[in-house]
Design an enzyme around this catalytic site. Structure first.
Site, short mmCIF file in Angstrom:
data_model
loop_
_atom_site.label_atom_id
_atom_site.label_comp_id
_atom_site.label_asym_id
_atom_site.label_seq_id
_atom_site.Cartn_x
_atom_site.Cartn_y
_atom_site.Cartn_z
N HIS A 92 5.15 -6.97 8.89
CA HIS A 92 4.18 -7.19 7.76
C HIS A 92 5.37 -6.75 6.61
O HIS A 92 5.77 -7.52 5.69
CB HIS A 92 3.08 -6.27 7.54
CG HIS A 92 2.33 -6.47 6.09
ND1 HIS A 92 1.96 -7.57 5.72
CD2 HIS A 92 2.22 -5.59 5.04
CE1 HIS A 92 1.14 -7.69 4.49
NE2 HIS A 92 1.59 -6.26 4.08
N HIS A 117 3.40 1.60 4.39
CA HIS A 117 4.55 0.89 3.86
C HIS A 117 4.57 0.83 2.31
O HIS A 117 3.99 1.51 1.69
CB HIS A 117 4.49 -0.66 4.42
CG HIS A 117 3.14 -1.26 4.25
ND1 HIS A 117 1.89 -0.83 4.34
CD2 HIS A 117 2.91 -2.35 3.38
CE1 HIS A 117 1.11 -1.66 3.88
NE2 HIS A 117 1.76 -2.58 3.26
N HIS A 130 -7.89 -3.06 4.68
CA HIS A 130 -8.48 -4.10 4.04
C HIS A 130 -9.78 -4.37 4.68
O HIS A 130 -9.85 -4.43 5.76
CB HIS A 130 -7.56 -5.22 3.59
CG HIS A 130 -6.39 -4.99 2.83
ND1 HIS A 130 -6.39 -4.95 1.40
CD2 HIS A 130 -5.10 -4.63 3.27
CE1 HIS A 130 -5.17 -4.81 1.01
NE2 HIS A 130 -4.33 -4.47 1.99
N ASP A 155 -1.31 -2.31 7.31
CA ASP A 155 -1.59 -3.93 7.05
C ASP A 155 -1.09 -4.51 8.55
O ASP A 155 -0.76 -5.71 8.58
CB ASP A 155 -0.82 -4.31 5.93
CG ASP A 155 -1.84 -4.28 4.93
OD1 ASP A 155 -2.64 -3.64 4.70
OD2 ASP A 155 -1.37 -4.53 3.62
N ASP A 183 -0.02 -1.65 -3.38
CA ASP A 183 -1.58 -1.36 -3.11
C ASP A 183 -1.66 -0.25 -2.01
O ASP A 183 -2.56 0.08 -1.48
CB ASP A 183 -2.30 -2.44 -2.69
CG ASP A 183 -1.97 -3.41 -1.48
OD1 ASP A 183 -0.76 -3.35 -1.23
OD2 ASP A 183 -2.74 -3.80 -0.88
N HIS A 184 -0.33 0.25 -1.50
CA HIS A 184 -0.42 1.20 -0.41
C HIS A 184 0.49 2.53 -1.02
O HIS A 184 -0.08 3.56 -0.14
CB HIS A 184 0.32 0.93 0.98
CG HIS A 184 -0.55 -0.46 1.64
ND1 HIS A 184 -1.40 0.06 2.56
CD2 HIS A 184 -0.94 -1.68 1.06
CE1 HIS A 184 -2.18 -1.03 2.83
NE2 HIS A 184 -1.96 -2.28 1.97
N HIS A 200 4.34 -1.53 -0.01
CA HIS A 200 3.61 -2.41 -1.15
C HIS A 200 2.84 -1.49 -2.07
O HIS A 200 2.17 -0.63 -1.82
CB HIS A 200 2.53 -3.39 -0.47
CG HIS A 200 3.50 -4.58 0.48
ND1 HIS A 200 2.86 -5.01 1.35
CD2 HIS A 200 4.68 -4.91 0.06
CE1 HIS A 200 3.80 -6.35 1.54
NE2 HIS A 200 4.85 -6.07 0.99
#
Length: 254
Positions: free
Chosen positions: A114, A56, A171, A133, A60-61, A58
């Protein structure tokens, strides 16, 4: 297994995953939380990066996509939404597509909720799923963009995978997830698992990967229909029970 999975910590609580197709030596990076760390791991392993597989958009991805692609020449594969961080993937994928890493076949599974376009990658031959996530050990992702109905459907697609599927979630949230789970579920299997998790984290051990079977047995988000009565609901639709569990987690202070 015909793949080798190399897992390592990134940022404050992310995991990075490098996957090597043993037949060809080609490797993929599942998401790009920290370009510097990922490139260092590649260098340490001596692996050749062929693909970046984003789940996805985001940061942090997908935030390391540009630097890693520039350094390695890897092809960026992911949902269209990844363009929101600056550049569209080289190849856009959605649920039902297939991505080949050498001789390893990844099925793309729609897993929105998400984020709207979230996807997971499943290697059926090796029973390995990289779920970003959407599903966590004893948890699931917050519904930043999607609806409870969408997320419940996504979780059911993952729950339909074989019970022995190794689930690589992005995570290390498991101890806090366990504390919440115990607040809504008194199942014996959950209590035993939570004790093991707390002990493992005290020793500094990882709780990822998990398995589909273990999550179906103990994860309160997958067990939501069985927990509806404890949450004061009477004969809700399954996605409504899930929504109640998600709302309880969102407000949980433990």
């Amino acid at each position: 297994m015909s793949i080798t999975v190399h897992q390592f910590p990134c940022l404050s609580d992310n995991y990075g995953f490098l996957v090597r197709d043993d037949a060809t030596g080609l490797a993929a990076c599942i998401d790009t939380p920290d370009a510097k760390v990922i490139l260092a791991e590649l260098d340490k392993l001596g692996w050749k990066l062929d693909l970046i597989l984003n789940t996805h958009w985001h940061p942090d991805h997908a935030g390391g996509n540009a630097d890693i692609a520039a350094a390695t020449g890897a092809t960026v594969v992911g949902p269209q939404e990844v363009e929101r961080i600056g550049q569209a993937p080289d190849r856009v994928v959605a649920g039902g597509d297939v991505v080949m890493l050498g001789q390893t076949r990844f099925e793309v599974i729609e897993s929105g909720g998400h984020t709207l376009g979230h996807v997971a990658y499943f290697d059926a031959a090796d029973r390995a799923a990289f779920v970003g996530d959407t599903l966590f050990a004893l948890g699931c992702g917050r519904l930043f963009e999607g609806t409870p109905q969408q997320m419940w459907a996504s979780l059911q697609r993952l729950a339909d995978l074989p019970d022995d599927t190794q689930v690589y979630c992005a995570h290390e949230y498991t101890a806090s997830n366990a504390r919440f789970a115990l607040s809504v579920d008194d199942d014996t299997a959950l209590k035993a698992r939570a004790e093991a998790i707390f002990a493992a984290r005290e020793r500094g051990e990882w709780t990822v990967p998990t398995t589909i079977g273990l999550e179906k047995a103990t994860n309160p988000f997958l067990r939501a229909p069985q927990l509806a009565g404890r949450l004061g609901l009477s004969a809700p639709a399954d996605h409504e029970a899930f929504a109640a569990v998600r709302a309880a987690k969102d407000s949980f202070k433990g």
